[in-house]
Design an enzyme around this catalytic site. Structure first.
Site, PDB file in Angstrom:
ATOM      1  N   ARG A  64       0.827  -1.207   0.000  1.00 55.02           N
ATOM      2  CA  ARG A  64       0.000   0.000   0.000  1.00 55.02           C
ATOM      3  C   ARG A  64       0.861   1.256   0.000  1.00 55.02           C
ATOM      4  NH1 ARG A  64      -3.759   2.212   4.361  1.00 55.02           N
ATOM      5  NH2 ARG A  64      -5.286   3.431   3.207  1.00 55.02           N
ATOM      6  N   HIS A  68       0.515   4.218  -2.763  1.00 55.59           N
ATOM      7  CA  HIS A  68       0.253   5.601  -2.373  1.00 55.59           C
ATOM      8  C   HIS A  68       1.385   6.517  -2.798  1.00 55.59           C
ATOM      9  CE1 HIS A  68      -3.276   5.571   0.637  1.00 55.59           C
ATOM     10  NE2 HIS A  68      -3.317   4.432  -0.054  1.00 55.59           N
ATOM     11  N   ASP A  69       2.609   6.023  -2.784  1.00 56.97           N
ATOM     12  CA  ASP A  69       3.739   6.828  -3.216  1.00 56.97           C
ATOM     13  C   ASP A  69       3.657   7.107  -4.711  1.00 56.97           C
ATOM     14  OD1 ASP A  69       6.297   8.141  -2.904  1.00 56.97           O
ATOM     15  OD2 ASP A  69       7.190   6.409  -3.895  1.00 56.97           O
ATOM     16  N   GLY A  74       4.408  10.275  -8.306  1.00 57.81           N
ATOM     17  CA  GLY A  74       5.317   9.346  -8.948  1.00 57.81           C
ATOM     18  C   GLY A  74       6.113   8.574  -7.911  1.00 57.81           C
ATOM     19  N   ASP A  76       8.755   8.092  -5.998  1.00 55.59           N
ATOM     20  CA  ASP A  76       9.956   8.823  -5.568  1.00 55.59           C
ATOM     21  C   ASP A  76      10.146   8.827  -4.057  1.00 55.59           C
ATOM     22  OD1 ASP A  76       7.937  10.508  -4.739  1.00 55.59           O
ATOM     23  OD2 ASP A  76       8.678  12.286  -5.794  1.00 55.59           O
ATOM     24  N   SER A  78       8.460  10.008  -1.765  1.00 56.18           N
ATOM     25  CA  SER A  78       8.098  11.245  -1.069  1.00 56.18           C
ATOM     26  C   SER A  78       7.096  10.998   0.047  1.00 56.18           C
ATOM     27  CB  SER A  78       7.555  12.274  -2.058  1.00 56.18           C
ATOM     28  OG  SER A  78       6.448  11.763  -2.772  1.00 56.18           O
ATOM     29  N   GLU A  90       3.353  14.623   2.750  1.00 59.12           N
ATOM     30  CA  GLU A  90       2.337  13.690   2.243  1.00 59.12           C
ATOM     31  C   GLU A  90       1.914  12.674   3.306  1.00 59.12           C
ATOM     32  OE1 GLU A  90       3.452  11.738  -1.446  1.00 59.12           O
ATOM     33  OE2 GLU A  90       4.554  13.510  -2.074  1.00 59.12           O
ATOM     34  N   ASN A  96      -3.468   9.409   4.026  1.00 58.55           N
ATOM     35  CA  ASN A  96      -2.297   8.577   4.282  1.00 58.55           C
ATOM     36  C   ASN A  96      -2.123   8.204   5.753  1.00 58.55           C
ATOM     37  OD1 ASN A  96      -1.323   8.271   1.663  1.00 58.55           O
ATOM     38  ND2 ASN A  96      -0.143  10.174   1.728  1.00 58.55           N
ATOM     39  N   PRO A 168      -7.420   6.915  -5.330  1.00 60.74           N
ATOM     40  CA  PRO A 168      -8.786   6.423  -5.541  1.00 60.74           C
ATOM     41  C   PRO A 168      -9.515   6.236  -4.219  1.00 60.74           C
ATOM     42  CG  PRO A 168      -7.171   4.682  -5.935  1.00 60.74           C
ATOM     43  CD  PRO A 168      -6.398   5.950  -5.767  1.00 60.74           C
ATOM     44  N   HIS A 198      -5.936  -5.960  -2.736  1.00 63.99           N
ATOM     45  CA  HIS A 198      -6.854  -6.067  -1.596  1.00 63.99           C
ATOM     46  C   HIS A 198      -7.063  -7.510  -1.165  1.00 63.99           C
ATOM     47  CE1 HIS A 198      -8.900  -1.893  -2.379  1.00 63.99           C
ATOM     48  NE2 HIS A 198      -7.658  -1.797  -1.936  1.00 63.99           N
ATOM     49  N   THR A 199      -6.363  -8.430  -1.779  1.00 66.14           N
ATOM     50  CA  THR A 199      -6.413  -9.822  -1.336  1.00 66.14           C
ATOM     51  C   THR A 199      -5.641 -10.018  -0.035  1.00 66.14           C
ATOM     52  OG1 THR A 199      -6.134 -12.122  -2.063  1.00 66.14           O
ATOM     53  CG2 THR A 199      -4.361 -10.607  -2.612  1.00 66.14           C
ATOM     54  N   ASP A 258      -3.330 -14.028  -3.610  1.00 66.44           N
ATOM     55  CA  ASP A 258      -3.850 -14.960  -4.608  1.00 66.44           C
ATOM     56  C   ASP A 258      -5.027 -14.353  -5.358  1.00 66.44           C
ATOM     57  OD1 ASP A 258      -5.868 -14.976  -2.731  1.00 66.44           O
ATOM     58  OD2 ASP A 258      -5.504 -17.020  -2.032  1.00 66.44           O
TER      59      ASP A 258
END
Length: 330
Positions: A64, A68-69, A74, A76, A78, A90, A96, A168, A198-199, A258
């Site tokens: 995750r 999120h990065d 991009g 990086d 951050s 951030e 976050n 999202p 999300h598995t 999976d």
């Protein structure tokens, strides 16, 4: 008109993709550190394995963190930078705050292990270490292995405001998902494959309780949800529950990376609206069906998607550097 508007939006986003991705991704290559730190992959793998032996949360937290990065400014690193008195980074944006600390700790410990080798010290970026750690976490949970492209530099800015509107939401429909992913050079197939992360992992009840208690006036429960799953979720997340309580996003194999994610969607067990819509929308339904029964096809698509994700907004040249400490700028 709606279809025309979507087409125009996607066309304008395509221009943004050129600016965001640019030629930077062409700079990435496997074995980038062969001359200065040839054993970097083994060093990072051992550090991630050590962290994994302490807690399984290492897996979803690291995956995750990478997502999120890459999605904000991009890939990086951050998102790892800590806030200072003069800047809210951030990391401390509301979107976050739910990132598990074990993801940050995994990267920090892997960076320390790399820098403990004299020839490697301050030669490997935090962004590349996060990319490697993500692959290793996926493999440790039973997911596919893949070659990681390297050569990213670390970003030199991190502001909470840059996160606004760039991740999202669990309430997104297919058009919103496709638009956001397209702006990063990712197709609908890539989006569906990456959603399957999300598995593994968990979500706080507050992110989905509207689906099981307050969906609409006529339907207090989202009708796309499996009724037994609703009962299960209500048992774990009663009304007015402590918002810090969390549940597994995959109710069947929460500790295995999976294709159960897709099997769950077919059964109406997608935790978020943005999950279940992949099955309820006819434009994506066939992909869900295919990957629910063909784990090899899903693994191949996921490897392609996460490789493309790792190319988003890569910093090269004077646009970045190699941080001595992943949590602060040099």
């Amino acid at each position: 008109m709606r279809g025309l508007n979507i087409s125009i939006t996607l066309l304008s986003l395509a221009v943004g993709v050129i600016l965001l991705s640019g030629s930077a991704s062409a700079q990435l290559k496997q074995n980038f550190y062969a001359a200065v730190c040839p054993d970097v992959e083994n060093i990072v793998r051992k550090a991630v394995s050590a962290k994994f032996s302490q807690t399984f949360v290492t897996v979803p937290a690291t995956i995750r963190l990478f997502f999120h990065d890459c999605f904000v400014k991009g890939c990086d690193a951050s998102v790892i930078v800590a806030s200072t008195a003069g800047n809210t980074a951030e990391k401390d944006h509301p979107d976050n705050l739910s990132l598990a600390g074990d993801g940050f700790d995994t990267v920090i410990k892997a960076k320390a292990a790399v820098d403990a080798v004299a020839t490697c010290k301050n030669k490997v970026s935090c962004a590349d270490i996060l990319a490697l750690a993500t692959r290793d976490a996926i493999v440790l949970a039973g997911g596919p292995t893949y070659a990681v492209e390297l050569g990213r530099l670390d970003g030199m800015s991190s502001t909470a405001s840059s996160v606004d509107g760039n991740l999202p939401k669990p309430t997104f429909n297919l058009d919103q998902l496709n638009s956001m992913f397209a702006s990063r050079g990712l197709s609908q197939i890539d989006m569906i494959a990456l959603s399957a992360a999300h598995t593994v992992g968990f979500s706080h009840c507050s992110k989905f309780t509207d689906r099981i208690y307050n969906f609409s006036g006529q339907n207090p429960v989202d009708p796309t949800l499996n009724r037994q799953y609703v009962t299960q979720l209500q048992g774990m997340c009663p009304k007015n529950v402590d918002p810090r309580i969390a549940v597994n996003m995959d109710p069947t194999t929460p500790r295995i990376f999976d294709n159960a994610y897709f099997k769950n969607l077919v059964q109406g067990k997608g935790l978020f609206t943005s999950d279940q819509v992949l099955f309820t929308d006819t434009r994506s339904k066939n992909t869900v069906f295919t990957w629910a029964s063909n784990p090899q096809a899903f693994n191949a698509a996921f490897v392609q998607a996460i490789t493309k994700l790792g190319r988003v907004g890569v910093k090269t040249g004077t646009n970045g550097n190699i941080r001595f400490d992943c949590g602060r700028f040099n």
